[in-house]
Design a protein around this motif. Sequence first.
Motif, mmCIF file in Angstrom:
data_model
loop_
_atom_site.group_PDB
_atom_site.id
_atom_site.type_symbol
_atom_site.label_atom_id
_atom_site.label_comp_id
_atom_site.label_asym_id
_atom_site.label_seq_id
_atom_site.Cartn_x
_atom_site.Cartn_y
_atom_site.Cartn_z
ATOM 1 N N LYS A 1 112.979 -94.437 -66.888
ATOM 2 C CA LYS A 1 112.380 -93.586 -65.869
ATOM 3 C C LYS A 1 113.287 -93.425 -64.660
ATOM 4 O O LYS A 1 113.012 -92.614 -63.783
ATOM 5 N N PHE B 1 108.316 -87.303 -68.762
ATOM 6 C CA PHE B 1 107.598 -88.587 -68.711
ATOM 7 C C PHE B 1 106.103 -88.437 -68.905
ATOM 8 O O PHE B 1 105.410 -89.452 -68.993
ATOM 9 N N TYR C 1 110.317 -88.510 -73.216
ATOM 10 C CA TYR C 1 111.533 -88.550 -72.411
ATOM 11 C C TYR C 1 112.347 -87.265 -72.462
ATOM 12 O O TYR C 1 113.521 -87.247 -72.107
#
Lengths: 208, 612
Positions: B11, A58, A16
């Motif tokens: 996300k 990601f 992240y």
Amino acid sequence: MLPVRVFFVKKGDSVYISHLDVQRAVIRALQRTGYKLAFTEGFNPHLKLVFAMPLSLFQQSTYEIFDFTLLDENVTYDEVLEKLKETFPADMMPFAVSAPKQKISALRMATYDIFVKTDKKQSEIALPDKMTVTKKSKSGIKEIDIRPLIRGFEVSDTEDGVKLCVTADCGSQSHLNVAYICEWFGFENEDFSIVRTGLYDGDGELIG
Amino acid sequence: MVRNEYLPLLKRVEKPGRYTGGEYGCLIKDKSKLDVRFCFCFPDTYEIGMSNLGIKILAHCMNSKDYIWCERCYAPWSDFEKELRENNLPLYALESGDPLNDFDIIGFTLQYELSYSNVVNMLDISGIPVFSAERGEDYPIIIGGGPCAYNPEPVADFFDVFSIGEGEEALVRFCELYRDCKKKGMKKSEILRLASHLDGFYVPSLYDVEYNADGTIKSFKPKFDDVPEKITKSIIKDLDKAPFPTQFPVPYLETVHDRVTVEVFRGCIRGCRFCQAGMVYRPYREKSPENVNKCAFESCKNSGYNEVSLSSLSISDYTQLDKLIDSMLEWSEEQKVSLSLPSMRIDAFYEELLKKVMSVRKSGLTFAPEAGTQRLRDVINKNITEEEILSACKKAYDTGRSQIKLYFMLGLPTETDADLSGIASLGQAVVDEFFSQKRNGRFLNITLSVASFVPKPFTPFQWQPQESLEEIERRQQFLKGEIKTKKITYNYHDARTGRIEAILAKGDRRQSKAIYAAVKAGQRLDGWDEFFSYDAWIKAFTDVGLDPDFYACRKIPFDEILPWDHIDCGVTKEFLVREAKKAENAHTTPDCRTACSACGANKLGGERKCCR
């Protein structure tokens, strides 16, 4: 001066963070070793540190590389690895240290495992001859065909979807962010995870 | 360690690294071996919270005990908050990923008044009832501390208990009490009752407040005889014996201060009359240079940071500064660690320092005259003369520097337009000094940064009103008109933020309803321009029947009961009254080293280095 090549993973919580964050984390980890490190000359000296290729936010990896230079030549690569294991965060752990083989600029392609949660089956997923995606950049929006940048593509079924094994262009000359492949197939961000598994030169040799 | 149900949310937000933890240096403990699970909530974003030294120190103190695990939680940005609310997911601690409600004790540090909305919001997102009266045995104990806890009344209804003063020993003592009481099966109310007997702990629910018809406080009394009328803050008497962390989580993300911060001393000898910190952190106590140097060295070694900041209210007053700098230079230049010394007075010592320390040469030159005329500087007891400023500027110009920052306030007590003109002429004098010799003025930039004065509790100006919004804005524009040169950049903040700050700073218990109303109306992250709304706050106050001007714009008589009178910060009210009266006549008070002014703080202990 001892040139050192470090191979490390990026997983877990470090997925992240951006490449700049990774860079910062590596600099601090190297400073924690207490080793005498080589800095650039000039007005604003910084660590001599080069990454093979940034990894996007990601995206995970089991095979990342950075090079740095030690001023102390009396240390073995094994010792360096043991030291790095003490100073690196668990999710970005180095697993090998050696003298650099190829130059980092020899990087031409990379392999990826992409895990997708989907109802689609392996048989339904095939590469067409043309794959146009829109790329947003500072100069505006461009339409690009990413198909020529894909060198290898294999699909297999998994429990909850499919696994794509992709070989794609990687490096300063030509580079594909494989997230565009997922975008082209219409997969949602939260449904896929990308793991980079290897970095290769133009001859298909692993960068070592 | 984030639970799986949050991964899809990560996300969809900006900077997901704010919410994942896993940093090098973060501490994971075995849950099965614990008696107390503490979650330290910092009511602002990760990037701001990770730069805060207090939370590092307190987490370290608690984590040094085997039976306590202190974890961290920060205020979510608006995008993550939206995802949490839409998906019905609570806030969680970074280390374990456990939701806030799983914890025994949740602590909030109250750093500034505009963060109060974040406190309420963080509890709300976590499904924890915001008012302490509505929390039963199933919910954690909520404890507050930090600088704003010296007047905790506006948020008193949200907290079960406050730790007033320095928390290194106090928080551990509280966890110990909690553990012992839990073993005996005691209820929350019994635990809190016992906590009120510990020095430095304030349990709001054990006090009754009565108001007069005009809104002023009629009485503030404990409900029971065993509950103290006044709560005296905790202090660490010997800073060298206080625990200090040299291991701490090192963020992946870029934070506000990416460096090691080491405290050098607490308290301040200067006695500037507007400054709350200079009053409430007394008595003055120093750390030994050996200790500071060791902390700095170890912290850099363990963190990999290459900058050290020496933190204090006025670093030039540290009696052993040259010894400290010399010992730090023995390792810092070689290891390419730069030193930052904020709050330095520009004097002869500074010149010596400039020669010794490479990194200091790069830093900007800042002065804080705070007022434009010597008369007004005397009123606020800020001892800096125009001569000193100009002489220091000259030295800076001679060494090739041409960026100077000057900090001021406007709306100070007894201020007139003549004082505002003084700011402009002081700026002009600084510019003129540059051109008094042949120099290349291309890069000359003088910044005048002017904030609006906010009267704070426990200062001699606590009885003063803040000027009206219209008047502050008039003065801001007047000053603009007085500046005649393009070499000066004039910065001023929107007076509206200062107004809400002033209302909350001197607030009483009734304000909790307004804070809750503001949060319900959507206020949070008020420290950020994009979220602060003056109108929303004023509406919240008026909707619950409170008059904002009652708090911010009244000149309070000396004999009125103040909402924070039950807190003892060391400095006595008599001292503050004396100082307030001296201010009216522009009489200065010397610093504590020159002469003791009997502020009263030394009765709490400390090394009394400054008291003769």
